[in-house]
Design a protein around this motif. Structure first.
Motif, PDB file in Angstrom:
ATOM      1  N   ALA A  26     -14.688  56.316 -14.780  1.00 44.33           N
ATOM      2  CA  ALA A  26     -15.564  56.934 -14.368  1.00 44.33           C
ATOM      3  C   ALA A  26     -14.896  58.476 -14.502  1.00 44.33           C
ATOM      4  CB  ALA A  26     -15.662  56.620 -12.736  1.00 44.33           C
ATOM      5  N   PRO A  72     -10.454  56.065 -12.614  1.00 41.60           N
ATOM      6  CA  PRO A  72     -10.835  57.570 -13.003  1.00 41.60           C
ATOM      7  C   PRO A  72     -10.156  57.983 -14.173  1.00 41.60           C
ATOM      8  CG  PRO A  72     -10.105  57.322 -10.675  1.00 41.60           C
ATOM      9  CD  PRO A  72      -9.832  56.090 -11.442  1.00 41.60           C
ATOM     10  N   ASN A  73     -11.233  58.723 -14.870  1.00 38.90           N
ATOM     11  CA  ASN A  73     -10.680  59.236 -16.440  1.00 38.90           C
ATOM     12  C   ASN A  73     -11.719  60.200 -16.890  1.00 38.90           C
ATOM     13  OD1 ASN A  73     -10.223  59.321 -19.098  1.00 38.90           O
ATOM     14  ND2 ASN A  73      -9.238  57.165 -18.907  1.00 38.90           N
ATOM     15  N   PRO A  74     -11.069  61.236 -17.263  1.00 36.38           N
ATOM     16  CA  PRO A  74     -11.827  62.344 -17.529  1.00 36.38           C
ATOM     17  C   PRO A  74     -12.701  62.131 -18.984  1.00 36.38           C
ATOM     18  CG  PRO A  74      -9.351  63.022 -18.014  1.00 36.38           C
ATOM     19  CD  PRO A  74      -9.612  61.811 -17.234  1.00 36.38           C
ATOM     20  N   ARG A 111      -1.972  58.069 -13.955  1.00 37.77           N
ATOM     21  CA  ARG A 111      -0.955  59.365 -14.174  1.00 37.77           C
ATOM     22  C   ARG A 111      -0.644  59.513 -15.513  1.00 37.77           C
ATOM     23  NH1 ARG A 111       0.209  63.029  -9.809  1.00 37.77           N
ATOM     24  NH2 ARG A 111      -1.400  62.458  -8.685  1.00 37.77           N
ATOM     25  N   TYR A 112       0.296  60.721 -15.730  1.00 36.05           N
ATOM     26  CA  TYR A 112       0.769  60.928 -16.896  1.00 36.05           C
ATOM     27  C   TYR A 112      -0.354  61.388 -18.026  1.00 36.05           C
ATOM     28  CZ  TYR A 112       4.686  58.970 -14.433  1.00 36.05           C
ATOM     29  OH  TYR A 112       5.463  58.546 -13.430  1.00 36.05           O
ATOM     30  N   GLU A 113      -0.224  61.015 -19.231  1.00 34.02           N
ATOM     31  CA  GLU A 113      -1.261  61.304 -20.395  1.00 34.02           C
ATOM     32  C   GLU A 113      -2.450  60.208 -20.056  1.00 34.02           C
ATOM     33  OE1 GLU A 113      -1.052  64.213 -21.525  1.00 34.02           O
ATOM     34  OE2 GLU A 113       0.737  64.266 -20.391  1.00 34.02           O
ATOM     35  N   TYR A 118     -12.796  68.354 -16.236  1.00 31.87           N
ATOM     36  CA  TYR A 118     -11.589  68.690 -16.047  1.00 31.87           C
ATOM     37  C   TYR A 118     -10.403  68.012 -15.972  1.00 31.87           C
ATOM     38  CZ  TYR A 118     -13.221  67.356 -11.456  1.00 31.87           C
ATOM     39  OH  TYR A 118     -13.970  66.717 -10.484  1.00 31.87           O
ATOM     40  N   VAL A 119      -9.315  68.165 -15.957  1.00 36.12           N
ATOM     41  CA  VAL A 119      -8.151  67.020 -15.908  1.00 36.12           C
ATOM     42  C   VAL A 119      -7.432  67.331 -14.753  1.00 36.12           C
ATOM     43  CG1 VAL A 119      -5.980  66.221 -17.155  1.00 36.12           C
ATOM     44  CG2 VAL A 119      -7.991  67.239 -18.511  1.00 36.12           C
ATOM     45  N   ASN A 151      -4.047  65.711 -12.352  1.00 29.91           N
ATOM     46  CA  ASN A 151      -2.595  65.085 -12.679  1.00 29.91           C
ATOM     47  C   ASN A 151      -2.569  63.552 -12.637  1.00 29.91           C
ATOM     48  OD1 ASN A 151      -1.300  67.425 -13.234  1.00 29.91           O
ATOM     49  ND2 ASN A 151      -1.123  68.013 -11.196  1.00 29.91           N
ATOM     50  N   GLY A 152      -3.528  63.062 -12.047  1.00 33.16           N
ATOM     51  CA  GLY A 152      -3.617  61.598 -11.825  1.00 33.16           C
ATOM     52  C   GLY A 152      -4.994  61.130 -11.246  1.00 33.16           C
ATOM     53  N   TYR A 167      -6.898  48.126 -20.543  1.00 33.73           N
ATOM     54  CA  TYR A 167      -8.148  47.787 -20.835  1.00 33.73           C
ATOM     55  C   TYR A 167      -8.777  46.760 -21.195  1.00 33.73           C
ATOM     56  CZ  TYR A 167      -7.646  52.887 -19.400  1.00 33.73           C
ATOM     57  OH  TYR A 167      -7.067  53.916 -18.757  1.00 33.73           O
TER      58      TYR A 167
HETATM   59  C1  JCQ Z   1     -11.465  62.096 -13.711  1.00 29.15           C
HETATM   60  N1  JCQ Z   1     -12.425  63.987 -14.392  1.00 29.15           N
HETATM   61  C2  JCQ Z   1     -11.066  64.003 -14.447  1.00 29.15           C
HETATM   62  C3  JCQ Z   1      -5.529  61.778 -15.328  1.00 29.15           C
HETATM   63  C4  JCQ Z   1      -4.535  60.503 -16.851  1.00 29.15           C
HETATM   64  C5  JCQ Z   1      -6.404  56.971 -16.704  1.00 29.15           C
HETATM   65  O1  JCQ Z   1      -5.398  58.346 -16.935  1.00 29.15           O
HETATM   66  C6  JCQ Z   1      -5.729  59.322 -16.340  1.00 29.15           C
HETATM   67  C7  JCQ Z   1      -6.267  59.590 -15.285  1.00 29.15           C
HETATM   68  C8  JCQ Z   1      -6.341  60.781 -14.746  1.00 29.15           C
HETATM   69  C9  JCQ Z   1      -7.246  61.095 -13.570  1.00 29.15           C
HETATM   70  O2  JCQ Z   1      -8.725  61.373 -13.600  1.00 29.15           O
HETATM   71  C10 JCQ Z   1      -8.942  62.654 -14.151  1.00 29.15           C
HETATM   72  C11 JCQ Z   1     -10.364  62.932 -14.244  1.00 29.15           C
HETATM   73  N2  JCQ Z   1     -12.499  62.836 -13.905  1.00 29.15           N
HETATM   74  O3  JCQ Z   1      -8.164  63.523 -14.387  1.00 29.15           O
HETATM   75  C12 JCQ Z   1      -4.672  61.621 -16.265  1.00 29.15           C
END
Ligand code: JCQ
Length: 257
Positions: free
Chosen positions: A141, A92-94, A119-121, A146-147, A149-150, A128
């Motif tokens: 994905a 999962p990743n924004p 998690r974190y930044e 939006y962001v 926390n993890g 990858y």
């Molecule tokens: C997923 N929209 C938002 C948060 C870092 C891989 O690194 C990180 C992943 C995340 C979690 O995913 C989201 C997200 N779809 O925040 C921070």
């Protein structure tokens, strides 16, 4: 279906013991394992993060625990699933590709997903690259712009969307083809008894009379009209996409509402 989840907060995934997914696990339709990323560290503090190279706010997940965790989880999965099983590794990743109903459908047909919670930044980019070089299929994905926390909450959502499409998990398979997004439109409004309901403020609220008419052709046409109306109002982007599907979108079945 086999699911491996990698996280520094295994307790966050406790809801996967409940309800429909919990039952799928007990019924043997879903083999779900949650792994603590910190189990793949070697220092006294079980460190998974460090400061960003080049400077900047926040912390970045170190590559070594991830590489060890993937080596362990992928080897165990290959051994247990046998011969030719390969995972799809999902982060999962924004900044990922939009996760949609078509994604859930495609992933529900796979034997094995590894869901990795950042998690974190974020995670050191070389993780990858390493996974791709090792021949693994990797998907980033996004669940929306939006962001979090993890990745844990996103993994709960992805797991629910995917697992409910695995044959046998949802009792009434017909309910899967009728719902929002299965034909690219929003769901029509739903009503149940009583047909005449007086709300707590004293207002008398009638269900649409056509739903009591017994005329199934008229009911289907009314519902199709409400779906279109609601989609135009709330999600005009979905109507535009049905008229001009982008490359990679699910094909039009020709029998939409
Ligand atoms: C997923 N929209 C938002 C948060 C870092 C891989 O690194 C990180 C992943 C995340 C979690 O995913 C989201 C997200 N779809 O925040 C921070």
């Amino acid at each position: 279906m086999r699911l491996d989840v990698l996280t520094i907060f295994p307790d966050y995934l406790a809801p996967l013991d409940l309800s429909l997914i919990g039952r799928a696990r007990r019924d043997g339709l879903l083999d779900l394992r949650v792994h603590d990323l910190r189990d793949f560290t070697h220092d006294r503090h079980r460190t998974v993060d460090d400061t960003p190279l080049g400077g900047g706010a926040g912390m970045v997940m170190k590559p070594e625990p991830w590489a060890e965790a993937f080596a362990s989880v992928v080897a165990a999965g290959r051994a247990e699933l046998g011969g030719d099983a390969e995972p799809l590794v999902v982060f999962p990743n924004p900044a990922g590709a939009p996760f949609a109903q078509a994604t859930a459908q495609a992933w529900s047909e796979r034997p094995w997903l590894v869901l990795a919670c950042g998690r974190y930044e974020g995670i050191d980019e070389r993780v990858y690259e390493h996974l791709a070089d090792a021949g693994l299929e990797v998907a980033l994905a996004s669940l929306g712009d939006y962001v979090l926390n993890g990745g844990e909450v996103a993994v709960l959502a992805i797991t629910e969307a995917v697992v409910r499409l695995v044959p046998g998990v949802v009792g009434n398979a017909a309910s899967l083809v009728e719902e929002s997004h299965s034909d690219g439109l929003l769901e029509y409004p739903l009503y149940t008894r009583p047909a005449t309901w007086t709300d707590p403020a004293g207002a008398v609220r009638e269900a649409p009379a056509i739903l009591l008419s017994g005329d199934h052709g008229k009911i289907a046409a009314w519902r199709a009209e409400r779906s279109r109306e609601r989609t135009a109002e709330r999600r005009p982007d979905l109507l535009a996409r049905r008229e001009a599907p982008a490359a990679g979108d699910a094909p039009d079945t020709g029998h939409g509402r």
